[in-house]
Design an enzyme around this catalytic site. Structure first.
Site, PDB file in Angstrom:
ATOM      1  N   HIS A 171       1.153  -2.208  55.638  1.00 29.07           N
ATOM      2  CA  HIS A 171       0.005  -2.205  56.551  1.00 29.07           C
ATOM      3  C   HIS A 171       0.185  -3.395  57.497  1.00 29.07           C
ATOM      4  O   HIS A 171       0.820  -4.387  57.136  1.00 29.07           O
ATOM      5  CB  HIS A 171      -1.260  -2.384  55.699  1.00 29.07           C
ATOM      6  CG  HIS A 171      -2.549  -2.313  56.437  1.00 29.07           C
ATOM      7  ND1 HIS A 171      -3.095  -3.392  57.080  1.00 29.07           N
ATOM      8  CD2 HIS A 171      -3.409  -1.293  56.629  1.00 29.07           C
ATOM      9  CE1 HIS A 171      -4.255  -3.042  57.631  1.00 29.07           C
ATOM     10  NE2 HIS A 171      -4.467  -1.770  57.366  1.00 29.07           N
ATOM     11  N   ASP A 230       0.410  -6.481  47.925  1.00 26.80           N
ATOM     12  CA  ASP A 230      -0.797  -6.015  48.607  1.00 26.80           C
ATOM     13  C   ASP A 230      -1.358  -4.864  47.781  1.00 26.80           C
ATOM     14  O   ASP A 230      -0.816  -3.760  47.780  1.00 26.80           O
ATOM     15  CB  ASP A 230      -0.420  -5.563  50.027  1.00 26.80           C
ATOM     16  CG  ASP A 230      -1.552  -4.813  50.729  1.00 26.80           C
ATOM     17  OD1 ASP A 230      -2.581  -4.534  50.092  1.00 26.80           O
ATOM     18  OD2 ASP A 230      -1.378  -4.489  51.913  1.00 26.80           O
ATOM     19  N   GLN A 260      -4.711  -0.641  48.118  1.00 23.66           N
ATOM     20  CA  GLN A 260      -4.844   0.780  47.777  1.00 23.66           C
ATOM     21  C   GLN A 260      -4.493   1.051  46.319  1.00 23.66           C
ATOM     22  O   GLN A 260      -4.393   2.214  45.919  1.00 23.66           O
ATOM     23  CB  GLN A 260      -3.947   1.633  48.697  1.00 23.66           C
ATOM     24  CG  GLN A 260      -4.246   1.498  50.176  1.00 23.66           C
ATOM     25  CD  GLN A 260      -5.593   2.115  50.583  1.00 23.66           C
ATOM     26  OE1 GLN A 260      -6.250   2.800  49.809  1.00 23.66           O
ATOM     27  NE2 GLN A 260      -6.001   1.850  51.818  1.00 23.66           N
ATOM     28  N   LYS A 306     -12.751  -1.074  49.391  1.00 27.97           N
ATOM     29  CA  LYS A 306     -11.975   0.137  49.065  1.00 27.97           C
ATOM     30  C   LYS A 306     -12.113   0.492  47.583  1.00 27.97           C
ATOM     31  O   LYS A 306     -11.590   1.499  47.129  1.00 27.97           O
ATOM     32  CB  LYS A 306     -10.497  -0.080  49.405  1.00 27.97           C
ATOM     33  CG  LYS A 306     -10.249  -0.271  50.910  1.00 27.97           C
ATOM     34  CD  LYS A 306      -8.785  -0.479  51.182  1.00 27.97           C
ATOM     35  CE  LYS A 306      -8.518  -1.034  52.564  1.00 27.97           C
ATOM     36  NZ  LYS A 306      -8.844  -0.106  53.641  1.00 27.97           N
ATOM     37  N   CYS A 365      -3.117   1.813  60.789  1.00 25.19           N
ATOM     38  CA  CYS A 365      -2.686   0.403  60.839  1.00 25.19           C
ATOM     39  C   CYS A 365      -1.340   0.231  60.147  1.00 25.19           C
ATOM     40  O   CYS A 365      -1.098  -0.786  59.462  1.00 25.19           O
ATOM     41  CB  CYS A 365      -3.719  -0.541  60.229  1.00 25.19           C
ATOM     42  SG  CYS A 365      -5.296  -0.460  61.060  1.00 25.19           S
TER      43      CYS A 365
HETATM   44  N1  C6P Z   1      -6.420  -0.019  55.197  1.00 23.80           N
HETATM   45  C1  C6P Z   1      -6.964   2.234  55.922  1.00 23.80           C
HETATM   46  O1  C6P Z   1      -7.675   3.080  56.452  1.00 23.80           O
HETATM   47  P1  C6P Z   1      -8.786  -5.135  54.802  1.00 23.80           P
HETATM   48  O2  C6P Z   1      -9.022  -4.612  56.189  1.00 23.80           O
HETATM   49  O3  C6P Z   1      -8.419  -6.592  54.796  1.00 23.80           O
HETATM   50  O4  C6P Z   1      -9.876  -4.790  53.852  1.00 23.80           O
HETATM   51  O5  C6P Z   1      -7.522  -4.326  54.220  1.00 23.80           O
HETATM   52  C2  C6P Z   1      -6.327  -4.284  54.940  1.00 23.80           C
HETATM   53  C3  C6P Z   1      -5.332  -3.408  54.257  1.00 23.80           C
HETATM   54  C4  C6P Z   1      -4.220  -3.991  53.678  1.00 23.80           C
HETATM   55  N2  C6P Z   1      -3.330  -3.267  53.004  1.00 23.80           N
HETATM   56  C5  C6P Z   1      -3.446  -1.940  52.869  1.00 23.80           C
HETATM   57  C6  C6P Z   1      -2.427  -1.180  52.083  1.00 23.80           C
HETATM   58  C7  C6P Z   1      -4.540  -1.284  53.446  1.00 23.80           C
HETATM   59  O6  C6P Z   1      -4.657   0.036  53.298  1.00 23.80           O
HETATM   60  C8  C6P Z   1      -5.493  -2.030  54.180  1.00 23.80           C
HETATM   61  C9  C6P Z   1      -6.633  -1.345  54.878  1.00 23.80           C
HETATM   62  C10 C6P Z   1      -7.469   0.823  55.780  1.00 23.80           C
HETATM   63  O7  C6P Z   1      -5.851   2.521  55.490  1.00 23.80           O
HETATM   64  C11 C6P Z   1      -8.023   0.305  57.075  1.00 23.80           C
HETATM   65  S1  C6P Z   1      -6.807   0.143  58.329  1.00 23.80           S
END
Ligand code: C6P
Length: 416
Positions: free
Chosen positions: A133, A210, A213, A236, A374
């Protein structure tokens, strides 16, 4: 208002009962019962989380670590016990290894600036993968720009898996950190992070995972993984937005300089010198997201009550069914067909732009995400600009998979 009837699950979750906990699911979208399949972007919140946050506002609302009065003491206890809940959920050894952040993004930036930056030199390398991401790419690019270090990338196969041989080759004596996504948000791939960590550690290289997910979809055990850092977001995983956490091994956190300065991260301040607080408070400058932390703990307790294995089994069943049935539609091509997937089904349909699919699905009451998620380098790897992504959560049902497939059939009808 009508909601889709939840079918019995073979995997041990009482989905009807779960759905009753989520007020936002019981509404219509464009005159149809809402089918919410955008869980990878953010999840809906159960009553237990909403009530926990409301209870804080109605009874315990005060700042933490500062007040001698009763409400402040209660807020402090709730905030610090939320840290203990997160520690237990991740299998960490010590709650001082849990730093509250705004989410995954801030957690990764914290590691980049506080852990890696002081120890990186021109010519050093940061190794990430082709399925990160943006939040696990851009902070490292910024660091490389500032320091003269180089960003290296592990390629991905046509199936959406990492090329592990290349990974092993790319681990060099110059690699200062590996950053790898546990579960890809764009492909659904579950990466073999434990094996990757072992390989990196054999060369003395620390690893940041990371877990944005991964945490919502099953068990995570940071001690079993032996990762150096693990980042995730609350929203999430059925918790509030604006809160997440970084797990960091105690020995690393103790060595790290603060990321931001301000109140609550100090021992003492004079105009000549500031002494910093011990981790994790050293990294939590300013008034934290107290209600967010408490709500996040409630969300993780909710997930734990369901059972990580039951959650994984239920979502895998939905993902497998949706994948199989989507592939029966002529012109549908899966983006990401890894052997191990979780959470998300990503695909394109010949001759129809993903955004058009998203709009038609929306009019059918089915919420999915269309776009690059993203993860633009993933799109570049597969020579596409966007995918349609349906992502599943604990409250989704096989009926909802039917609704997704029916709506896709409608897209086919409209576009021929
Ligand atoms: N993905 C998606 O629709 P934040 O924004 O900090 O809570 O998470 C960022 C992030 C980092 N790593 C992964 C693997 C992610 O999926 C995400 C966020 C969302 O896929 C919003 S772009």
């Amino acid at each position: 208002m009508a909601s889709p009837v939840a079918t019995a699950t073979r995997t041990g979750l009482d989905v009807e009962q779960i759905r009753a906990d989520f007020p936002a699911l019981h509404q219509e979208a464009h005159g149809r019962p809402l089918v919410y399949l955008d869980n990878a972007a953010t999840t809906q919140k159960p009553r237990q989380v909403i009530d926990t946050v409301t209870h804080f506002y109605e009874h315990d609302c005060a700042n933490v670590h500062r007040g001698v009065h009763l409400l402040s003491q209660r807020a402090t206890v709730a905030y610090e016990s939320a840290r203990t809940t997160i520690k237990a959920h991740l299998g960490a050894a010590d709650s001082r290894e849990i730093v509250f952040t705004r989410g995954t993004t801030e957690a990764i930036n914290l590691v980049a600036q506080s852990f890696v930056r002081p120890r990186i030199e021109p010519g050093d390398e940061i190794l990430i993968t082709g399925m990160e991401h943006h939040s696990n790419i851009v902070p490292w690019q910024m660091l490389c720009e500032a320091t003269g270090a180089e960003l290296k990338v592990v390629p991905i196969t046509d199936e959406g898996e990492l090329e592990l041989d290349r990974y092993a080759e790319l681990l060099s004596h110059r690699t200062k950190i590996v950053g790898v996504v546990h579960v890809s948000n764009a492909l659904g791939t579950v990466n073999p992070v434990k094996e990757m960590i072992e390989l990196a550690h054999a060369k003395g290289i620390p690893v940041l995972v990371d877990g944005a997910q991964a945490v919502p979809h099953g068990a995570v055990d940071v001690r079993d993984l032996d990762c150096d850092f693990y980042a995730f977001s609350g929203h999430k995983a059925y918790g509030p937005t604006g809160i997440g956490a970084l797990y960091g091994k105690r020995e690393h956190l103790l060595e790290m300089v603060p990321y931001q300065g301000g109140g609550d991260m100090i021992l003492s301040v004079t105009f000549d010198e500031t002494l910093y607080a011990e981790p994790p408070h050293r990294f939590e400058a300013g008034t934290p997201n107290i209600e967010g932390a408490i709500g996040l703990a409630a969300a993780l307790e909710y997930l734990e009550a369901l059972g990580a294995d039951a959650v994984t089994a239920h979502e895998t069943e939905l993902l497998d069914a949706a994948t199989k049935r989507a592939l029966d539609i002529p012109g549908v091509r899966l983006i990401g067909a890894a052997r191990r997937r979780a959470g998300a089904l990503s695909f394109v349909m010949d001759g129809v732009h993903p955004h058009d699919i998203g709009t038609i699905l929306d009019t059918e009451g089915v919420a999915i995400r269309a776009g690059h998620h993203c993860a633009q380098p993933v799109m570049q790897r597969f020579n596409i600009s966007a995918t349609v992504r349906a992502s599943f959560g604990v409250y989704n049902t096989t009926n909802e998979v039917d609704r997704l497939i029916e709506a896709l059939a409608k897209v086919k009808e409209i576009f021929g």
